[in-house]
Design an enzyme around this catalytic site. Structure first.
Site, PDB file in Angstrom:
ATOM      1  CD  GLU A 249      -3.637  -4.003   8.291  1.00  0.00           C
ATOM      2  OE1 GLU A 249      -4.213  -3.418   7.355  1.00  0.00           O
ATOM      3  OE2 GLU A 249      -3.304  -5.199   8.262  1.00  0.00           O
ATOM      4  CG  ASN A 254      -2.778   1.586  -0.141  1.00  0.00           C
ATOM      5  OD1 ASN A 254      -2.665   2.144   0.931  1.00  0.00           O
ATOM      6  ND2 ASN A 254      -3.391   0.412  -0.273  1.00  0.00           N
ATOM      7  NE  ARG A 282      -0.641  -8.715  -2.055  1.00  0.00           N
ATOM      8  CZ  ARG A 282       0.551  -9.205  -1.708  1.00  0.00           C
ATOM      9  NH1 ARG A 282       1.301  -8.576  -0.828  1.00  0.00           N
ATOM     10  NH2 ARG A 282       1.008 -10.312  -2.240  1.00  0.00           N
ATOM     11  CB  CYS A 283      -5.407  -3.553   3.576  1.00  0.00           C
ATOM     12  SG  CYS A 283      -4.181  -4.382   4.480  1.00  0.00           S
ATOM     13  CB  THR A 284      -0.554  -3.045   0.838  1.00  0.00           C
ATOM     14  OG1 THR A 284      -0.547  -4.393   0.370  1.00  0.00           O
ATOM     15  CG2 THR A 284      -0.237  -3.010   2.323  1.00  0.00           C
TER      16      THR A 284
END
Ligand code: UN1
Length: 518
Positions: A249, A254, A282-284
């Site tokens: 992950e 994004n 956040r990775c998002t």
């Protein structure tokens, strides 16, 4: 201050120390961690190998009860675990509580899986023969996690891995060691037997060498990794050499597409949270807002204005958009990213750029900026497809914005950096929403919602530079921590050869129903 040992392995060897500090008060030490060496990491995997066999023999519903216990314990300790997360990585209190809630949600989902973990009965092509499938634990899983979600994201691995009957060696981020240590204590209190679950604190190189040693010895069967694309690629390569497929992950750039049909205020609110919540770590988190040219200037102006208005500061206060960056190394890297801002860009959203200090103040800052790793947010307008700010993940409170003309162009721009974790579109036109869904390469798509906001029972994971297609969460992650075993049982008392001794019924394939048109 917590004193944390590198490993509980008997002959653990120390390979240095790490001091985990509160990023909002740099003079406050949260934990002193002894780091383990590669040999210790491999020894932990070896010990896990021995313990795993008896854990796999514990009936799955009983393992499910252990997960239920963990959920209950986390719920009962929600306030103190969330406070520790805030203290160690500077995540605002409300978000930290949400993070701990995510563990409870994960446990709620998987406690029932202990009573399912279904296999199938499958018909055979032969009489008096039955086929079955079983989910079998993979064995020993090494889980290596980042510190931006120091307890929730680890739970996405630990909970299903343990439920499925695996032993786990967890290597948390050093800069979130106290939070990891607290979660580990809850896992043990829930009834996970000693040896089935171990925590090893080690730096990146020792971890890599430890993985290599454990894989070579054959005492490690699965690697789960959350972190950067560059390290993920190294781990993928290493696992590939040992014929293993890790669960990766990785990062994200994004995109958020805002069309001419969007509710602009809603889009601005979504961009504010997804770009700057958790300080963009956040990775998002939102990377680039790709906005239709007819509303581009209005979007940039409104987002710049609400960003300038937002309260930043002490993460223990209830109303801050974000607090400090996670740890010193993230602050250094963020300064590097700010160096990518060029002459053709416009920077909006704050009273300055870079580190917030007495000389470089932020209007309305809550608390004393001098005590921590506080940074101005940046909305960088007019990014271009060739800019590094467009092509590369920038972990921190910076968002790019660019205009587009046609939706096809927006989708192409959204896919161009080659990541594929999360994405979002703001529109009131269902046709645009579905065209975006079909065209975007990301594993997750939000409509009229921020790029963040995954829930514990929906598949989470990315493609391209964001991962190798593996998915966490919900029933999808079971395929990461179990392997299908096929069983066939012939009770006919004779050898029935598949494909050769199969019963045949003779059809009349030349038959036609005749012409009834007259
Ligand atoms: C991560 O940053 O690694 O959707 C995970 C979200 C969170 C999880 C983020 N629930 O942003």
């Amino acid at each position: 201050m917590a004193q944390i040992l590198g490993s509980t392995v008997d002959d653990a060897t120390a390979a240095g120390t790490y001091t985990s500090v509160n990023p909002a008060r740099l003079d406050e030490v949260v934990a002193e961690v002894t780091l383990a060496d590669a040999g210790t990491f491999a020894a932990a995997c070896r010990a896990a190998r021995t313990a795993q066999r008896s854990w796999a023999n514990v009936p799955a519903p009983v393992r499910g009860q252990v997960i239920a216990n963990l959920g209950q314990l986390v719920r009962a300790n929600l306030d103190s675990l969330a406070a520790l997360v805030t203290r160690e990585i500077g995540k605002p209190a409300t978000e930290a509580r949400g993070e701990v809630q995510e563990i409870v949600d994960t446990c709620d989902f998987f406690l029932g899986e202990g009573r399912r973990l279904y296999g199938q009965t499958v018909p055979s092509e032969m009489p008096d023969k039955q086929l079955f499938t079983f989910r079998v634990p993979v064995g020993v899983a090494a889980v290596i996690t980042a510190g931006n979600f120091p307890v929730a994201v680890p739970s996405w691995y630990l909970v299903p891995a343990l439920l499925c009957g695996n032993a786990v060696v967890w290597k948390p981020a050093e800069y979130a060691a106290a939070s990891a240590d607290a979660l580990a204590a809850l896992v043990r209190a829930a009834g996970v037997p000693a040896g089935v679950f171990d925590v090893v604190y080690a730096d990146g190189e020792a971890t890599y060498a430890g993985l290599e040693q454990a894989l070579t010895e054959g005492v490690l069967d699965k690697v789960g990794f959350t972190g950067s694309s560059a390290v993920g690629a190294r781990i993928g390569e290493l696992c590939g050499r040992h014929l293993q497929s890790p669960c990766l992950e990785l990062g994200g750039k994004n995109p958020m597409v805002v069309t001419a049909a969007a509710d602009l205020d809603l889009a601005v609110t979504g961009a504010l949270f997804s770009g700057y919540g958790t300080a963009g770590q956040r990775c998002t988190s939102l990377g680039t807002a790709i906005v239709h040219e007819s509303v581009y200037e209005a979007f940039v102006e409104r987002l710049g204005a609400v960003l300038a208005d937002a309260t930043l500061g002490d993460p223990t206060r209830p109303d801050v958009l974000y607090g400090p960056l996670l740890a010193p190394r993230f602050a250094e890297r963020f300064e590097e990213f700010l160096g990518w801002v060029g002459d053709h860009h416009r920077v909006l959203g704050s009273t300055g750029t870079g580190r917030i200090t007495g000389d470089n103040p932020r209007a309305g800052f809550a608390g004393d900026p001098a005590t921590g790793l506080y940074y101005h947010p940046a909305l960088v307008a007019d990014v271009r497809a060739g800019d590094r700010l467009f092509t590369t993940e920038t972990f921190g409170p910076v968002v790019g914005a660019m205009p587009y003309g046609h939706l096809d162009e927006a989708i192409e721009l959204a896919n161009a950096p080659g990541y594929g974790l999360s994405s979002s579109i703001y529109t009131t036109d269902p046709g645009e929403a579905f065209a975006f869904r079909a065209g975007i390469s990301a594993g997750m798509v939000s409509v009229n919602n921020s790029t963040s906001g995954a829930e514990a029972h929906l598949p989470f994971g990315g493609n391209g530079r964001s991962g190798n297609g593996s998915r966490q969460c919900g029933s999808w992650v079971l395929d990461q921590f179990t392997r299908w075993q096929a069983m066939n049982w012939d009770f006919s008392g004779r050898l029935q050869r598949a494909q050769m001794d199969t019963m045949e019924l003779t059809p009349d394939l030349g038959y036609r129903i005749g012409d009834f048109r007259r």
